[in-house]
Design a protein around this motif. Structure first.
Motif, PDB file in Angstrom:
ATOM      1  N   ARG A 164       0.852  -1.187   0.000  1.00  0.00           N
ATOM      2  CA  ARG A 164       0.000   0.000   0.000  1.00  0.00           C
ATOM      3  C   ARG A 164       0.888   1.237   0.000  1.00  0.00           C
ATOM      4  NH1 ARG A 164      -5.253   1.303   1.289  1.00  0.00           N
ATOM      5  NH2 ARG A 164      -5.565   3.517   1.755  1.00  0.00           N
ATOM      6  N   GLU A 224      -3.386  -5.194  -3.214  1.00  0.00           N
ATOM      7  CA  GLU A 224      -3.492  -3.883  -2.571  1.00  0.00           C
ATOM      8  C   GLU A 224      -4.003  -4.064  -1.145  1.00  0.00           C
ATOM      9  OE1 GLU A 224      -3.250   0.379  -2.618  1.00  0.00           O
ATOM     10  OE2 GLU A 224      -2.552  -1.135  -4.042  1.00  0.00           O
ATOM     11  N   TYR A 227      -0.050   3.763   5.855  1.00  0.00           N
ATOM     12  CA  TYR A 227      -0.371   2.338   5.964  1.00  0.00           C
ATOM     13  C   TYR A 227      -0.615   1.908   7.403  1.00  0.00           C
ATOM     14  CZ  TYR A 227       0.161  -2.719   5.974  1.00  0.00           C
ATOM     15  OH  TYR A 227      -0.039  -4.056   6.191  1.00  0.00           O
ATOM     16  N   LYS A 264       6.124  -2.007  -6.200  1.00  0.00           N
ATOM     17  CA  LYS A 264       4.970  -2.750  -6.712  1.00  0.00           C
ATOM     18  C   LYS A 264       5.223  -3.245  -8.130  1.00  0.00           C
ATOM     19  CE  LYS A 264      -0.019  -2.405  -7.472  1.00  0.00           C
ATOM     20  NZ  LYS A 264      -1.211  -1.516  -7.417  1.00  0.00           N
ATOM     21  N   TYR A 318       6.190  -3.781   3.016  1.00  0.00           N
ATOM     22  CA  TYR A 318       5.172  -4.608   2.382  1.00  0.00           C
ATOM     23  C   TYR A 318       4.989  -5.891   3.175  1.00  0.00           C
ATOM     24  CZ  TYR A 318       9.206  -7.107   0.458  1.00  0.00           C
ATOM     25  OH  TYR A 318      10.374  -7.818   0.331  1.00  0.00           O
TER      26      TYR A 318
END
Length: 396
Positions: free
Chosen positions: A181, A329, A185, A315, A351
């Motif tokens: 994201r 996501e 976050y 990403k 992540y």
């Protein structure tokens, strides 16, 4: 140019070794800032690769993998190493051998993954430009957080990384997938300690007392208006009280009530404003009822905000390595992580690594005595970290 297929092959070739590393770490967990055997083990592994790890933050390590033209660019990879005060319930050969201590948050996975990534990158050091900084961090689970100590001791200097990457296990996703994201976050986390003082006495004669239990009850309810009426509705905020001690009896009003809670949000300015509102409310409401309230706020970790550009690159690189269907996501999460200190100091991306089995096994949440992982994640994690590091080094 190094292709993703090359990294996948190297990751697959060493997968069994990385699983063995994780099993050793899982069987020998240590609490925050007590990771002495863990750091000795990690140091030995790094030295076996020809690296020269340096101590930092007491029980942490930092090491450099220098490619060609090492000064061109640098990227930092972080893994935390501490465990939790939990008694493991898993009946597995690698279960914790330290009673009451368990790797229930996956830091053994993070550490073994970074060691695996280091093995891959060392083999490729003559094929990439720049420097990869390996950061093995102590004390994520305990304030002030090992990340803050490492930063204070200069981990983001000499060389200063252009970006910092970190991963964390995520049993909600199956192994082979990751979640990511951009932007806000994870939340900040502050600890609240309140003491409400009145005048205790017999429960049958309230007119002779000043009931701190009643004042505390009003405070707990009234404090929620800070979230419901003072916060921007678009800004996530959580105020929770989880411990209330009014040590009286059925017919005894105590002299004081003790309360503990947490306040979390995703904006540093609002965080400080909310602290002021809490102080004013506690002191003013208690005084209006004839009592006193003392509020201690212990500042915890800041908001974790993933840098937009760094996260976009991460990403895209992850989709190349894993396939677009395997990059998910994420929603915002009101838990906290001291990687947030890195995100406040340098462009960063944090992540989540899927660890659940395809058949639904290993779905226990982190911080539970039955947490475990599908070991397929220990092929994905190291390979992806190595690939992401290489892509960051190649970025302009």
């Amino acid at each position: 140019m190094i292709q993703p297929e090359r990294i996948r092959e190297l990751a697959a070739a060493q997968a069994a070794d990385v699983v063995a590393l994780r099993h050793h770490l899982h069987a020998h967990p240590e609490l925050s800032f007590e990771e002495h055997e863990t750091v000795a083990f990690v140091k030995q592994q790094l030295e076996s690769l020809g690296l020269k790890p340096q101590p930092i933050a007491g029980t942490g390590l930092v090491a450099l993998i220098e490619g060609r033209n090492p000064g061109r660019r640098a990227v930092a990879l972080r893994a935390d190493m501490d465990a939790l005060p939990i008694q493991e319930q898993n009946e597995v050969p690698y279960r914790s051998q330290n009673p009451g201590v368990m790797h229930a948050c996956g830091h053994d996975v993070h550490t073994s993954s970074l060691l695996g990534a280091a093995r891959i990158l060392v083999q490729l050091r003559n094929e990439f430009e720049g420097t990869v900084k390996l950061m093995f961090q102590p004390g994520e689970e305990r304030l002030p957080g090992g990340a803050s100590v490492m930063i204070r001791e200069g981990v983001l200097e000499n060389p200063a990384p252009q970006s910092v990457l970190g991963q964390h296990v995520f049993p909600q996703l199956p192994a082979g997938k990751i979640g990511i994201r951009a932007g806000r976050y994870m939340a900040s986390t502050d600890e609240l300690y309140l003491t409400v003082r009145g005048k205790g006495g017999h429960g049958a004669m309230p007119e002779q007392n000043l009931d701190p239990v009643l004042v505390a009850a009003h405070l707990i309810v009234a404090a929620q208006q800070i979230v419901s009426r003072r916060a921007n509705p678009k800004m996530p905020s959580v105020l929770s009280f989880g411990k209330v001690i009014a040590n009286g009896a059925t017919n005894v009003i105590p002299n004081e009530v003790y309360i503990e809670g947490t306040f979390r949000t995703m904006n540093e300015q609002w965080r400080q404003e909310a602290h002021q509102h809490l102080r004013q409310l506690c002191e003013g409401l208690a005084a209006s009822m004839g009592a006193e309230c003392e509020l201690e706020i212990r500042n915890g970790y800041p908001c974790l905000e993933n840098d937009e550009a760094t996260t976009a690159r991460t990403k895209a690189a992850a989709e190349t390595y894993l396939g677009a269907d395997n990059v998910v996501e994420l929603d915002q999460w009101m838990a906290a992580e001291d990687f947030a200190y890195f995100s406040q100091a340098a462009p960063s991306c944090f992540y989540r690594l899927g660890t659940r089995a395809a058949d639904g096994r290993f779905a226990s949440s982190v911080h539970t005595p039955t947490f475990d992982i599908d070991h397929a994640a220990l092929e994905t994690g190291p390979g992806l970290m190595a690939w992401l590091a290489l892509q960051e080094l190649a970025a302009e």
